[in-house]
Design an enzyme around this catalytic site. Structure first.
Site, PDB file in Angstrom:
ATOM      1  N   CYS A  96       0.818  -1.218   0.000  1.00  0.00           N
ATOM      2  CA  CYS A  96       0.000   0.000   0.000  1.00  0.00           C
ATOM      3  C   CYS A  96       0.861   1.281   0.000  1.00  0.00           C
ATOM      4  O   CYS A  96       1.550   1.560  -0.967  1.00  0.00           O
ATOM      5  CB  CYS A  96      -0.951  -0.049   1.191  1.00  0.00           C
ATOM      6  SG  CYS A  96      -2.442   0.900   0.915  1.00  0.00           S
ATOM      7  N   ARG A 130     -11.965   6.922  -3.287  1.00  0.00           N
ATOM      8  CA  ARG A 130     -11.182   5.830  -2.701  1.00  0.00           C
ATOM      9  C   ARG A 130     -11.529   4.511  -3.364  1.00  0.00           C
ATOM     10  O   ARG A 130     -12.692   4.250  -3.670  1.00  0.00           O
ATOM     11  CB  ARG A 130     -11.457   5.709  -1.198  1.00  0.00           C
ATOM     12  CG  ARG A 130     -10.698   6.704  -0.357  1.00  0.00           C
ATOM     13  CD  ARG A 130     -10.616   6.266   1.095  1.00  0.00           C
ATOM     14  NE  ARG A 130      -9.390   5.527   1.381  1.00  0.00           N
ATOM     15  CZ  ARG A 130      -8.198   6.089   1.484  1.00  0.00           C
ATOM     16  NH1 ARG A 130      -8.051   7.381   1.312  1.00  0.00           N
ATOM     17  NH2 ARG A 130      -7.121   5.358   1.750  1.00  0.00           N
ATOM     18  N   HIS A 196      -3.818  -4.412   1.358  1.00  0.00           N
ATOM     19  CA  HIS A 196      -3.525  -3.632   2.558  1.00  0.00           C
ATOM     20  C   HIS A 196      -3.602  -4.504   3.806  1.00  0.00           C
ATOM     21  O   HIS A 196      -4.338  -5.463   3.851  1.00  0.00           O
ATOM     22  CB  HIS A 196      -4.529  -2.468   2.503  1.00  0.00           C
ATOM     23  CG  HIS A 196      -5.246  -2.098   3.720  1.00  0.00           C
ATOM     24  ND1 HIS A 196      -5.189  -0.826   4.192  1.00  0.00           N
ATOM     25  CD2 HIS A 196      -6.053  -2.772   4.541  1.00  0.00           C
ATOM     26  CE1 HIS A 196      -5.932  -0.744   5.255  1.00  0.00           C
ATOM     27  NE2 HIS A 196      -6.480  -1.890   5.497  1.00  0.00           N
TER      28      HIS A 196
END
Ligand SMILES: [Zn+2]
Lengths: 249, 466
Positions: A96, A130, A196
């Site tokens: 990430c 996002r 992530h």
């Protein structure tokens, strides 16, 4: 002689967003369970980094506020060392924010360009939207293709240059940028992913691929005994089924 | 009739329609056994978009926000209100977003929009605070603490901080109650330029503290690492930045001595504005010392007498999943809601001081209210369970992400022959009960609701419903 893999966890106190530590724990357990010694050193701001002392480097994600704290140390002091390590075929796992930091730059959605390490020829462009949710991509090891399930949560869109391969191909979800179906990056012995947090625990084949890469580099040979991965595979399959089913609807 | 009275009449009609629609929809939802608290509020706003302003006029409102401890703190404040005979109403923790708050206010109002309560104790989600304070001018805003929480919902911690600041800045005259030991909370004072009453703990609470990732290691103002005189838990404690001088300020309501802390509660010495008392916090764990101090701070702010404040803390019995203890077939079953790493690590700290053999049940769901990203379980120090493995007879795991949870325990080196997965809630509890020893259950939010429903049905625990 007993084999040993030495892990360097970069900025663990700052880049520790949401369970990144799970990856380091997984690498360590999967090594020690096979009788291979594993040490973990935490190297953060102001700590001296001796790249020759390590076989695997891990760098996780952080929040913007936290990434700003380490930027000076990273770009002034550790940048050349990290590039050197990658050039010398050290194994890296970057997750990430850590993945973005290894790239050339990050351009925020309002146009500010933040110069990063430049060890990976990839660029990241910030977006207002996002990219978030469970996602699946395929990866390849010597036995063939396998599915990786993880969770992504990023607003940066990363684009790979031609000398960098993707880590995998997106099956569902966004991956690098939500456009070209690529996920993560592979360059020399660098593995980078938007998966992530704890990417490795329920993706044991990917974890072993990283371990094998480091062993091959250090010892020239790889012979890994199989572990009992019943629980890992079950956790993986349940989410694969769920996410695939959900996407079909 | 002139235009002016026309408008007034029209407004009144709107308010009446709005309140009525809210009440009716609530009743209908209840008849059809649908719990929802958001929809009625939404319907009410459809008829009158600033209905919350009308129905909160003349009510002295306490807004409680922050990452952890909102519900418990509200309930302790209510206990103080009851003891001092104040007339109040409150919202349920499931109704802490704007529409839920609207519903709570409409339900306690007459059709004319007049609220017959003097006070309201309102739990408010951090992200909803600025929406709520657009309509309500509260007497008190309490910020319990700020931790990393459900990243998929709240985003970065600085984002949460800004949302709370925005909510505070909407208010004219509210008294702000803030956790002095939380460097993120006290930063709110400089970005809102408000005066505050502070609460805190002046010394460490546990001898052996869980090692956990810290949400605030670096100075929020200048990014230099903090030094600590002591840490109570997570990033809370006596912080100081040697670079810019930002540091913990002396609190107005504080625990000066932790005399004893055991599995059922803590004995503390508390100072309320220079007056010193000894009291029992009737809930276990460091986080509940903070909840009690936070509640004491609010009660002091609105002028409740010290004796009532101390009684409110000392006589408090928990409820609604926040260390709620029930009895099933003679076996004690404690339910402790878990939402984020800081909260779960607190429970592990607590399990260390439990001095009996017990069964642990962990239930991990991943619906929106739980957080769809379960990565956070790797920030919980489950490795510490190894130190108390003699006390843990067995661990049962449930919920939609049970396998992820089991894997977390496997990678923490927990003896997996002591771990079982059971995704059916009833079977899960049944198996745990067979051991005939006390049970601790740690469910995430939606898992707790499912569990409560199952327990209520299966063991007809009527009183168990709120
Ligand atoms: Zn500072």
């Amino acid at each position: 002689m007993k084999k040993q893999i030495r892990i360097c966890h970069l900025y663990p106190d700052i880049l520790n967003l949401y369970g990144d530590i799970g990856n380091v724990i997984t690498l360590q357990k999967r090594l020690t369970n096979r009788g291979i010694d594993c040490t973990i050193d935490n190297i953060s701001v102001k700590d001296t980094l001796y790249v020759e002392n390590y076989d695997i480097f891990f760098i996780g994600g952080g929040q913007d506020f936290e990434q700003e704290i380490l930027l000076e140390d990273l770009l002034v002091v550790k940048k050349t060392l990290i590039k050197k390590a990658i050039d010398e075929n050290k194994t890296f796992l970057a997750i990430c924010g850590g993945y973005q930091l290894l790239g050339n730059y990050y351009k925020t959605w309002d146009g500010t360009v933040l110069e990063f390490v430049g060890a990976l020829n990839v660029n990241t462009i910030g977006d207002k939207k996002r990219m978030i949710g469970d996602y699946i991509f395929t990866c390849e090891d010597e036995k063939g293709c396998f599915d990786v399930i993880s969770f992504e949560n990023h607003s940066g869109k990363t684009f790979l240059s031609s000398d960098v391969l993707p880590l995998g191909k997106v099956i569902t979800g966004y991956g690098n940028n939500g456009q070209d179906k690529t996920e993560g990056a592979r360059y020399k012995n660098v593995f980078a992913s938007y998966g992530h947090g704890p990417l490795l625990p329920k993706n044991p084949r990917l974890a072993d691929l990283i371990i094998k890469t480091s062993l091959k580099e250090k010892y020239g040979t790889i012979d890994l005994v199989d572990l009992n991965d019943e629980l890992e595979i079950k956790a993986n399959n349940i989410m694969l089924e769920r996410v695939k089913f959900h996407t079909k609807k | 009739m002139d235009l002016c009275t026309d408008i007034i009449l029209f407004m009144k009609l709107n308010v009446a329609l709005s309140v009525l629609s809210c009440k009716i929809s609530c009743t209908l939802l209840r008849i059809f056994n649908k719990g929802g608290t958001a929809l009625p509020g939404k319907i009410a706003s459809f008829f009158c978009k600033d209905i919350l302003k009308y129905v909160s006029e003349n009510v002295k409102v306490i807004l409680v926000t922050g990452t952890n401890g909102k519900t418990t703190t509200c309930r302790i404040i209510e206990n103080g209100f009851i003891l001092s005979g104040l007339n109040y109403f409150s919202n349920k923790s499931g109704a802490n977003l704007l529409n839920g708050v609207i519903t709570s206010f409409c339900l306690s109002s007459s059709l004319s929009g007049k609220n017959h309560h003097d006070y309201a104790v309102i739990e408010c989600d951090e992200a909803a605070l600025s929406h709520v304070t657009k309509f309500i001018d509260p007497e008190v805003i309490l910020v319990t603490n700020i931790f990393r929480d459900q990243l998929d919902r709240y985003g970065e911690i600085t984002n949460t901080l800004n949302l709370i600041a925005k909510g505070i800045n909407n208010c004219e005259s509210a008294c702000i109650c803030i956790n002095a030991d939380c460097s993120l909370c006290t930063h709110l004072l400089s970005i809102t330029s408000k005066k505050a009453i502070l609460f805190g703990v002046d010394e460490k609470i546990y001898d052996n503290l869980i090692k956990e990732p810290k949400d605030a290691l670096y100075c929020i103002k200048c990014r230099y690492p903090y030094t600590y005189d002591y840490i109570t838990y997570a990033h809370l404690g006596g912080f100081k930045c040697e670079n810019c001088g930002y540091q913990r300020q002396n609190p107005d309501v504080h625990a000066v001595g932790i005399l004893n802390t055991d599995a059922s509660g803590s004995d503390i010495e508390i100072i309320i504005r220079n007056r010193k008392y000894k009291t029992r916090v009737n809930l276990p764990g460091a986080h509940n010392i903070y909840n009690s101090l936070a509640a004491a701070c609010v009660m002091n702010a609105i002028g409740i007498e010290d004796t009532h404040i101390l009684n409110a803390i000392g006589s408090f019995e928990s409820g609604f999943g926040r260390m709620e203890e029930i009895n099933v077939n003679g076996i004690s079953l404690s339910i402790i809601l878990v939402k984020n790493p800081a909260g779960f690590n607190q429970i592990l700290n607590y399990l260390f001081i439990v001095d009996i053999k017990f069964i642990l049940i962990i239930m991990l769901n991943d619906q929106a209210a739980d957080g769809t990203d379960v990565s956070w379980i790797y920030d919980v120090a489950f490795e510490k369970l190894l130190d108390i493995h003699n006390k843990i007879e067995h661990i049962y795991i449930g919920g939609s992400r049970a396998y992820d949870m089991a894997l977390r325990l496997k990678y923490a080196d927990i003896d997996m022959s002591k771990v079982s997965i059971e995704q059916n809630d009833a079977n899960l509890v049944n198996k745990a009960l067979e051991h005939n020893i006390p049970i601790y259950i740690t469910p995430t939010y939606t898992a707790m609701f499912n569990l409560r429903n199952m327990l209520a049905k299966k063991y007809s625990l009527k009183e168990f419903y709120e």
